[in-house]
Design an enzyme around this catalytic site. Structure first.
Site, PDB file in Angstrom:
ATOM      1  N   ARG A  21       0.804  -1.220   0.000  1.00 28.72           N
ATOM      2  CA  ARG A  21       0.000   0.000   0.000  1.00 28.72           C
ATOM      3  C   ARG A  21       0.836   1.267   0.000  1.00 28.72           C
ATOM      4  NH1 ARG A  21      -0.790   3.062   4.243  1.00 28.72           N
ATOM      5  NH2 ARG A  21       0.052   1.439   5.619  1.00 28.72           N
ATOM      6  N   HIS A  51      12.083   2.386  22.837  1.00 30.10           N
ATOM      7  CA  HIS A  51      11.585   3.561  23.546  1.00 30.10           C
ATOM      8  C   HIS A  51      10.387   3.139  24.388  1.00 30.10           C
ATOM      9  CE1 HIS A  51       9.980   7.875  23.624  1.00 30.10           C
ATOM     10  NE2 HIS A  51      11.193   7.932  24.139  1.00 30.10           N
ATOM     11  N   ARG A 126     -13.477 -19.948  27.021  1.00 32.00           N
ATOM     12  CA  ARG A 126     -12.793 -19.849  25.730  1.00 32.00           C
ATOM     13  C   ARG A 126     -13.244 -18.607  24.965  1.00 32.00           C
ATOM     14  NH1 ARG A 126     -13.731 -25.573  26.259  1.00 32.00           N
ATOM     15  NH2 ARG A 126     -15.707 -25.403  25.103  1.00 32.00           N
ATOM     16  N   CYS A 146      -3.732  -3.128  12.998  1.00 28.25           N
ATOM     17  CA  CYS A 146      -2.774  -4.167  12.609  1.00 28.25           C
ATOM     18  C   CYS A 146      -2.814  -5.309  13.618  1.00 28.25           C
ATOM     19  CB  CYS A 146      -1.370  -3.580  12.513  1.00 28.25           C
ATOM     20  SG  CYS A 146      -1.178  -2.351  11.210  1.00 28.25           S
ATOM     21  N   ALA A 168       2.210  -7.090  10.048  1.00 29.13           N
ATOM     22  CA  ALA A 168       3.294  -6.964  11.015  1.00 29.13           C
ATOM     23  C   ALA A 168       4.538  -6.380  10.363  1.00 29.13           C
ATOM     24  CB  ALA A 168       3.608  -8.327  11.633  1.00 29.13           C
ATOM     25  N   ASP A 169       4.800  -5.108  10.653  1.00 24.65           N
ATOM     26  CA  ASP A 169       6.036  -4.430  10.249  1.00 24.65           C
ATOM     27  C   ASP A 169       7.110  -4.914  11.212  1.00 24.65           C
ATOM     28  OD1 ASP A 169       8.180  -2.671  10.006  1.00 24.65           O
ATOM     29  OD2 ASP A 169       6.962  -0.849  10.141  1.00 24.65           O
ATOM     30  N   ASN A 177       4.946  -4.104  19.562  1.00 24.66           N
ATOM     31  CA  ASN A 177       3.760  -4.920  19.819  1.00 24.66           C
ATOM     32  C   ASN A 177       4.035  -6.008  20.846  1.00 24.66           C
ATOM     33  OD1 ASN A 177       3.377  -4.733  16.286  1.00 24.66           O
ATOM     34  ND2 ASN A 177       2.301  -3.437  17.756  1.00 24.66           N
ATOM     35  N   LEU A 208       9.145  -7.292   6.101  1.00 27.52           N
ATOM     36  CA  LEU A 208      10.216  -6.304   6.204  1.00 27.52           C
ATOM     37  C   LEU A 208      10.078  -5.361   5.021  1.00 27.52           C
ATOM     38  CD1 LEU A 208      13.569  -8.181   6.988  1.00 27.52           C
ATOM     39  CD2 LEU A 208      12.663  -6.215   8.249  1.00 27.52           C
ATOM     40  N   ALA A 263       6.985   3.683   7.011  1.00 30.66           N
ATOM     41  CA  ALA A 263       6.156   3.695   5.801  1.00 30.66           C
ATOM     42  C   ALA A 263       4.740   4.102   6.189  1.00 30.66           C
ATOM     43  CB  ALA A 263       6.156   2.318   5.144  1.00 30.66           C
TER      44      ALA A 263
END
Length: 264
Positions: A21, A51, A126, A146, A168-169, A177, A208, A263
């Site tokens: 994207r 951080h 559950r 995400c 997942a970046d 995360n 990646l 990005a």
């Protein structure tokens, strides 16, 4: 944190090169899982410094049900700035879905409060699930979620959490995360009288960005250290009463951070 380095290597070695994207390009695999025993230390990268201030404030912001960046800005956190409008609004993102999911009848559902109630009432359930993916509102969000669904699991007095992350970046996002949901698990365990168990991180499209390849290779040359521990103020028994000052990461020794473009 060897699990994370293994993920970086796996995507570099086995991923498919794809367009995306943002127009940046990625190398991606579909379906990957990592597991972290929270009794063995707090899962934060030691091969590059994170951080933690941003991670803690963002989680508190989610739990407050907030969707405007003012709180983050007031505390020096800029990770959502690129997506906010001129008023600082992000639309119905995580905080709204966690705390005020529209019920279709003019009211709303507080998924987090319901989760805590159910853990205490029926820990074997559950259905200990929170979803941020609301198809009716996803188009109004500045960025669709995400990390979109998580589930808790109680066994032998230990609370575990599994996160499903659709996108997942892995260089910039995934370390945040991991730390964020590990911290949430510790917090929920404390307020429900349980011990922390595992954090299980399941990734959908694990990618990646092409302009992160060299940074990932640099990080893979580094040797992971022992994990630190997260001190949480034991006096806090209400999940919504936590403040930034109630957390302290102890014995965190890490290599220097590695800069990489985001990005958008």
């Amino acid at each position: 944190m060897r699990q994370y380095l293994d993920l970086l290597q796996h995507v570099l070695d086995n991923g498919a090169d794809r367009s995306d994207r943002t127009g940046t390009g990625t190398r991606s695999v579909f379906g990957y899982q990592m597991r972290f025993d929270l009794a063995r230390g707090f899962p934060v990268t030691t091969t590059k410094k994170l951080h933690l201030k941003s991670i803690i404030h963002e989680l508190l912001w989610f739990l407050a049900g907030d969707t405007n960046i003012k709180y983050l800005t007031d505390h020096g956190v800029t990770i959502w700035d690129e997506w906010a409008d001129e008023n600082g609004d992000l639309g119905p993102v995580y905080g709204r879905q966690w705390r005020s999911w529209p019920d279709g009848h003019g009211g709303s559902i507080d998924q987090i409060a319901g989760l805590l109630k159910e853990i205490r009432r029926n820990p074997q359930s559950r259905r200990l699930i929170v979803s941020a993916w609301n198809p009716a509102e996803v188009e109004a969000m500045a960025l669709p979620p995400c990390h979109c669904l998580f589930q808790f699991y109680v066994s032998e007095g230990r609370l575990s959490c599994q996160l499903y992350q659709r996108s997942a970046d892995i260089f910039l996002g995934v370390p945040f995360n991991i730390a964020s949901y590990a911290l949430l698990t510790l917090m929920v365990a404390q307020v429900t009288g349980l011990k922390p168990g595992d954090f299980v991180h399941t990734l959908g499209d694990a990618h990646l960005y092409s302009n992160h390849f060299e940074q990932a290779r640099e990080q893979l040359q580094r040797t992971p250290r022992a994990l630190p521990t997260m001190w949480i103020n034991p006096e806090v028994k209400d999940l919504f009463a936590f403040r930034f000052e109630d957390f302290r990461l102890e014995n965190y020794v890490a290599d220097a951070s590695i800069q990489a473009p985001i990005a958008v």
